[in-house]
Design a protein around this motif. Structure first.
Motif, PDB file in Angstrom:
ATOM      1  N   GLY A 281      21.476  90.038   9.490  1.00 13.65           N
ATOM      2  CA  GLY A 281      21.921  91.204   8.721  1.00 13.65           C
ATOM      3  C   GLY A 281      22.976  90.842   7.694  1.00 13.65           C
ATOM      4  O   GLY A 281      22.931  91.306   6.553  1.00 13.65           O
ATOM      5  N   TYR A 282      23.927  89.999   8.083  1.00 15.11           N
ATOM      6  CA  TYR A 282      24.946  89.552   7.132  1.00 15.11           C
ATOM      7  C   TYR A 282      24.317  88.729   6.008  1.00 15.11           C
ATOM      8  O   TYR A 282      24.691  88.866   4.831  1.00 15.11           O
ATOM      9  CB  TYR A 282      26.013  88.714   7.848  1.00 15.11           C
ATOM     10  CG  TYR A 282      26.761  89.447   8.942  1.00 15.11           C
ATOM     11  CD1 TYR A 282      27.191  90.757   8.770  1.00 15.11           C
ATOM     12  CD2 TYR A 282      27.051  88.816  10.163  1.00 15.11           C
ATOM     13  CE1 TYR A 282      27.876  91.426   9.774  1.00 15.11           C
ATOM     14  CE2 TYR A 282      27.740  89.471  11.161  1.00 15.11           C
ATOM     15  CZ  TYR A 282      28.151  90.775  10.969  1.00 15.11           C
ATOM     16  OH  TYR A 282      28.831  91.435  11.961  1.00 15.11           O
ATOM     17  N   ARG A 283      23.367  87.878   6.360  1.00 11.02           N
ATOM     18  CA  ARG A 283      22.687  87.070   5.338  1.00 11.02           C
ATOM     19  C   ARG A 283      21.934  87.956   4.350  1.00 11.02           C
ATOM     20  O   ARG A 283      21.961  87.718   3.142  1.00 11.02           O
ATOM     21  CB  ARG A 283      21.687  86.122   6.000  1.00 11.02           C
ATOM     22  CG  ARG A 283      22.284  84.863   6.582  1.00 11.02           C
ATOM     23  CD  ARG A 283      21.179  84.066   7.270  1.00 11.02           C
ATOM     24  NE  ARG A 283      21.655  82.788   7.744  1.00 11.02           N
ATOM     25  CZ  ARG A 283      21.040  82.080   8.694  1.00 11.02           C
ATOM     26  NH1 ARG A 283      19.941  82.551   9.266  1.00 11.02           N
ATOM     27  NH2 ARG A 283      21.517  80.913   9.062  1.00 11.02           N
ATOM     28  N   LEU A 284      21.255  88.962   4.877  1.00 12.80           N
ATOM     29  CA  LEU A 284      20.503  89.871   4.011  1.00 12.80           C
ATOM     30  C   LEU A 284      21.443  90.594   3.058  1.00 12.80           C
ATOM     31  O   LEU A 284      21.136  90.762   1.867  1.00 12.80           O
ATOM     32  CB  LEU A 284      19.728  90.872   4.865  1.00 12.80           C
ATOM     33  CG  LEU A 284      18.947  91.958   4.133  1.00 12.80           C
ATOM     34  CD1 LEU A 284      17.953  91.367   3.138  1.00 12.80           C
ATOM     35  CD2 LEU A 284      18.229  92.861   5.147  1.00 12.80           C
ATOM     36  N   ALA A 285      22.593  91.027   3.559  1.00 14.33           N
ATOM     37  CA  ALA A 285      23.573  91.689   2.695  1.00 14.33           C
ATOM     38  C   ALA A 285      24.028  90.757   1.589  1.00 14.33           C
ATOM     39  O   ALA A 285      24.120  91.138   0.414  1.00 14.33           O
ATOM     40  CB  ALA A 285      24.772  92.162   3.518  1.00 14.33           C
ATOM     41  N   ASN A 286      24.311  89.506   1.938  1.00 13.34           N
ATOM     42  CA  ASN A 286      24.747  88.533   0.933  1.00 13.34           C
ATOM     43  C   ASN A 286      23.664  88.271  -0.095  1.00 13.34           C
ATOM     44  O   ASN A 286      23.944  88.132  -1.294  1.00 13.34           O
ATOM     45  CB  ASN A 286      25.149  87.231   1.618  1.00 13.34           C
ATOM     46  CG  ASN A 286      26.517  87.311   2.275  1.00 13.34           C
ATOM     47  OD1 ASN A 286      27.328  88.164   1.928  1.00 13.34           O
ATOM     48  ND2 ASN A 286      26.765  86.434   3.226  1.00 13.34           N
ATOM     49  N   LEU A 287      22.431  88.182   0.353  1.00 16.06           N
ATOM     50  CA  LEU A 287      21.313  87.952  -0.556  1.00 16.06           C
ATOM     51  C   LEU A 287      21.188  89.083  -1.566  1.00 16.06           C
ATOM     52  O   LEU A 287      21.094  88.859  -2.779  1.00 16.06           O
ATOM     53  CB  LEU A 287      20.012  87.809   0.236  1.00 16.06           C
ATOM     54  CG  LEU A 287      18.724  87.725  -0.585  1.00 16.06           C
ATOM     55  CD1 LEU A 287      18.687  86.442  -1.400  1.00 16.06           C
ATOM     56  CD2 LEU A 287      17.503  87.821   0.333  1.00 16.06           C
ATOM     57  N   LEU A 288      21.197  90.324  -1.075  1.00 16.62           N
ATOM     58  CA  LEU A 288      21.013  91.471  -1.960  1.00 16.62           C
ATOM     59  C   LEU A 288      22.237  91.702  -2.842  1.00 16.62           C
ATOM     60  O   LEU A 288      22.101  92.072  -4.013  1.00 16.62           O
ATOM     61  CB  LEU A 288      20.686  92.711  -1.130  1.00 16.62           C
ATOM     62  CG  LEU A 288      19.366  92.636  -0.345  1.00 16.62           C
ATOM     63  CD1 LEU A 288      19.159  93.898   0.490  1.00 16.62           C
ATOM     64  CD2 LEU A 288      18.184  92.420  -1.278  1.00 16.62           C
ATOM     65  N   ASN A 289      23.434  91.485  -2.302  1.00 19.58           N
ATOM     66  CA  ASN A 289      24.633  91.599  -3.139  1.00 19.58           C
ATOM     67  C   ASN A 289      24.585  90.583  -4.279  1.00 19.58           C
ATOM     68  O   ASN A 289      24.957  90.890  -5.415  1.00 19.58           O
ATOM     69  CB  ASN A 289      25.892  91.369  -2.301  1.00 19.58           C
ATOM     70  CG  ASN A 289      26.291  92.576  -1.470  1.00 19.58           C
ATOM     71  OD1 ASN A 289      25.953  93.709  -1.816  1.00 19.58           O
ATOM     72  ND2 ASN A 289      26.987  92.343  -0.375  1.00 19.58           N
ATOM     73  N   GLY A 290      24.137  89.383  -3.972  1.00 19.93           N
ATOM     74  CA  GLY A 290      24.045  88.358  -5.007  1.00 19.93           C
ATOM     75  C   GLY A 290      23.043  88.718  -6.081  1.00 19.93           C
ATOM     76  O   GLY A 290      23.235  88.403  -7.264  1.00 19.93           O
ATOM     77  N   MET A 291      21.969  89.400  -5.708  1.00 19.43           N
ATOM     78  CA  MET A 291      20.943  89.795  -6.670  1.00 19.43           C
ATOM     79  C   MET A 291      21.363  90.981  -7.527  1.00 19.43           C
ATOM     80  O   MET A 291      21.131  91.008  -8.738  1.00 19.43           O
ATOM     81  CB  MET A 291      19.649  90.172  -5.934  1.00 19.43           C
ATOM     82  CG  MET A 291      18.860  89.029  -5.381  1.00 19.43           C
ATOM     83  SD  MET A 291      17.320  89.682  -4.669  1.00 19.43           S
ATOM     84  CE  MET A 291      16.569  88.162  -4.099  1.00 19.43           C
ATOM     85  N   PHE A 292      21.984  91.964  -6.894  1.00 24.86           N
ATOM     86  CA  PHE A 292      22.157  93.251  -7.547  1.00 24.86           C
ATOM     87  C   PHE A 292      23.551  93.547  -8.068  1.00 24.86           C
ATOM     88  O   PHE A 292      23.732  94.462  -8.868  1.00 24.86           O
ATOM     89  CB  PHE A 292      21.708  94.377  -6.610  1.00 24.86           C
ATOM     90  CG  PHE A 292      20.248  94.292  -6.243  1.00 24.86           C
ATOM     91  CD1 PHE A 292      19.293  93.964  -7.187  1.00 24.86           C
ATOM     92  CD2 PHE A 292      19.823  94.560  -4.954  1.00 24.86           C
ATOM     93  CE1 PHE A 292      17.960  93.887  -6.865  1.00 24.86           C
ATOM     94  CE2 PHE A 292      18.471  94.481  -4.610  1.00 24.86           C
ATOM     95  CZ  PHE A 292      17.533  94.148  -5.569  1.00 24.86           C
ATOM     96  N   ASP A 293      24.569  92.804  -7.603  1.00 25.80           N
ATOM     97  CA  ASP A 293      25.878  93.015  -8.217  1.00 25.80           C
ATOM     98  C   ASP A 293      26.598  91.704  -8.536  1.00 25.80           C
ATOM     99  O   ASP A 293      27.759  91.691  -8.912  1.00 25.80           O
ATOM    100  CB  ASP A 293      26.771  93.931  -7.363  1.00 25.80           C
ATOM    101  CG  ASP A 293      27.309  93.250  -6.121  1.00 25.80           C
ATOM    102  OD1 ASP A 293      27.031  92.062  -5.900  1.00 25.80           O
ATOM    103  OD2 ASP A 293      28.022  93.926  -5.341  1.00 25.80           O
ATOM    104  N   GLY A 294      25.861  90.591  -8.351  1.00 28.09           N
ATOM    105  CA  GLY A 294      26.427  89.289  -8.710  1.00 28.09           C
ATOM    106  C   GLY A 294      27.431  88.755  -7.729  1.00 28.09           C
ATOM    107  O   GLY A 294      28.055  87.724  -7.956  1.00 28.09           O
ATOM    108  N   SER A 295      27.603  89.433  -6.592  1.00 26.27           N
ATOM    109  CA  SER A 295      28.601  89.014  -5.620  1.00 26.27           C
ATOM    110  C   SER A 295      27.988  88.027  -4.633  1.00 26.27           C
ATOM    111  O   SER A 295      26.940  88.262  -4.091  1.00 26.27           O
ATOM    112  CB  SER A 295      29.137  90.214  -4.849  1.00 26.27           C
ATOM    113  OG  SER A 295      29.924  89.803  -3.763  1.00 26.27           O
ATOM    114  N   SER A 296      28.687  86.928  -4.385  1.00 26.97           N
ATOM    115  CA  SER A 296      28.248  85.979  -3.373  1.00 26.97           C
ATOM    116  C   SER A 296      29.292  85.832  -2.278  1.00 26.97           C
ATOM    117  O   SER A 296      29.298  84.869  -1.525  1.00 26.97           O
ATOM    118  CB  SER A 296      27.988  84.595  -4.019  1.00 26.97           C
ATOM    119  OG  SER A 296      29.171  84.113  -4.629  1.00 26.97           O
ATOM    120  N   ALA A 297      30.189  86.823  -2.238  1.00 24.96           N
ATOM    121  CA  ALA A 297      31.258  86.776  -1.254  1.00 24.96           C
ATOM    122  C   ALA A 297      30.695  86.932   0.148  1.00 24.96           C
ATOM    123  O   ALA A 297      29.699  87.612   0.358  1.00 24.96           O
ATOM    124  CB  ALA A 297      32.285  87.872  -1.533  1.00 24.96           C
TER     125      ALA A 297
END
Length: 302
Positions: A281-297
């Motif tokens: 779940g955390y990985r999925l959040a990071n993946l989608l955040n990186g795609m849609f708001d540029g965040s890789s935090a």
């Protein structure tokens, strides 16, 4: 995993996504209305946890309607484990790993249509559970009893108290997330991912949210390494989970066993799947955040 497990994983991701990412995900899930062949499913279009089950929903509907399910072979990656003398010489290149990477590419391609992105998102949500959290979706065990493989534990028959139509094997127990003895009735078991009503009602949504919150507190993101949280290579997931299957899932249990509600093995399944689902779940959040708001935090648990 079963439907509840997929929904819980997606809820954990939702909890750790930015508002910008949530907005884009909701937008995609509203369009189109039931993608692919346009078949009705139980998945609500604009609900991320429910949409995480779309690949299984479509598979079920396709079977009932006697239609082809071109995505059926992508739910797993059968890495051979067990006795190497029975390992297949050739393996299909069409696996969950290749398909996941293709769907990520669809979302990252500015030329992809809205409909293509909507279906790709649904597939990614689901595969993060199948090949990102469930070890028996990542192996087939080969030995003298199963020289052609045991289909990820589907042919490894045990009795563990499940009441579903297919609850007769090792794979189903791991899909259920193991179980523990019920505090009210020690003779009965309570699964980590019990069935919830779908399409989701307010009550079932709250139930899923409660399980997700429990796992986020039990397995916070801080207990995983930054490398684990940010690993978006599905081949790495499959490699790790296939080892887990070989070293954990197939250990301490034999075909034909009848597992009691307080079985140590069932407790091992529950603990392992809880940690796997939280990390995925955390990985999925990071993946989608990186795609849609540029965040890789790194995702932070609530």
């Amino acid at each position: 995993m079963n439907a509840t497990g997929h929904m819980v994983l997606a809820q954990i991701a939702w909890d750790n996504m930015s508002s910008q990412t949530r907005s884009r995900v909701t937008q995609l899930l509203k369009d189109p209305n039931n993608p692919n062949a346009g078949l009705p499913t139980e998945a609500n279009d604009d609900d991320m946890p429910d949409a995480a089950d779309w690949m299984d929903d479509f598979k079920s509907v396709a079977r009932k309607e006697h239609l082809p399910d071109d995505e059926g072979r992508y739910h797993f990656d059968d890495t051979p484990v067990g006795d190497s003398q029975y390992f297949p010489r050739d393996r299909s290149a069409d696996t969950g790993v290749t398909y996941f990477n293709q769907q990520v590419g669809v979302l990252q391609n500015s030329s992809s249509s809205q409909d293509q992105c909507a279906e790709a998102l649904r597939d990614i949500l689901h595969l993060c559970g199948d090949i990102g959290a469930q070890p028996l979706h990542c192996v087939s065990r080969f030995n003298a009893e199963h020289p052609s493989g045991d289909k990820g534990g589907n042919d490894f028959k045990i009795s563990w108290g499940g009441t579903g139509r297919y609850d007769t094997d090792l794979h189903a127990l791991w899909d259920e997330g193991g179980a523990h003895a019920s505090p009210r009735d020690p003779s009965k078991a309570v699964g980590l991912f019990p069935y919830v009503k779908r399409p989701m009602t307010d009550e079932s949504r709250q139930f899923v949210e409660n399980i997700a919150s429990k796992l986020e507190h039990q397995y916070p993101s801080q207990q995983y390494t930054t490398q684990q949280l940010n690993d978006q290579n599905p081949q790495d997931w499959v490699d790790t989970l296939s080892q887990q299957a070989d070293q954990v899932a197939y250990q301490g249990v034999n075909e034909g066993d009848q597992l009691s509600p307080d079985s140590p093995y069932r407790a091992t399944v529950e603990k392992t799947m809880g940690s796997n689902v939280a990390l995925a779940g955390y990985r999925l959040a990071n993946l989608l955040n990186g795609m849609f708001d540029g965040s890789s935090a790194q995702a932070a648990a609530r």
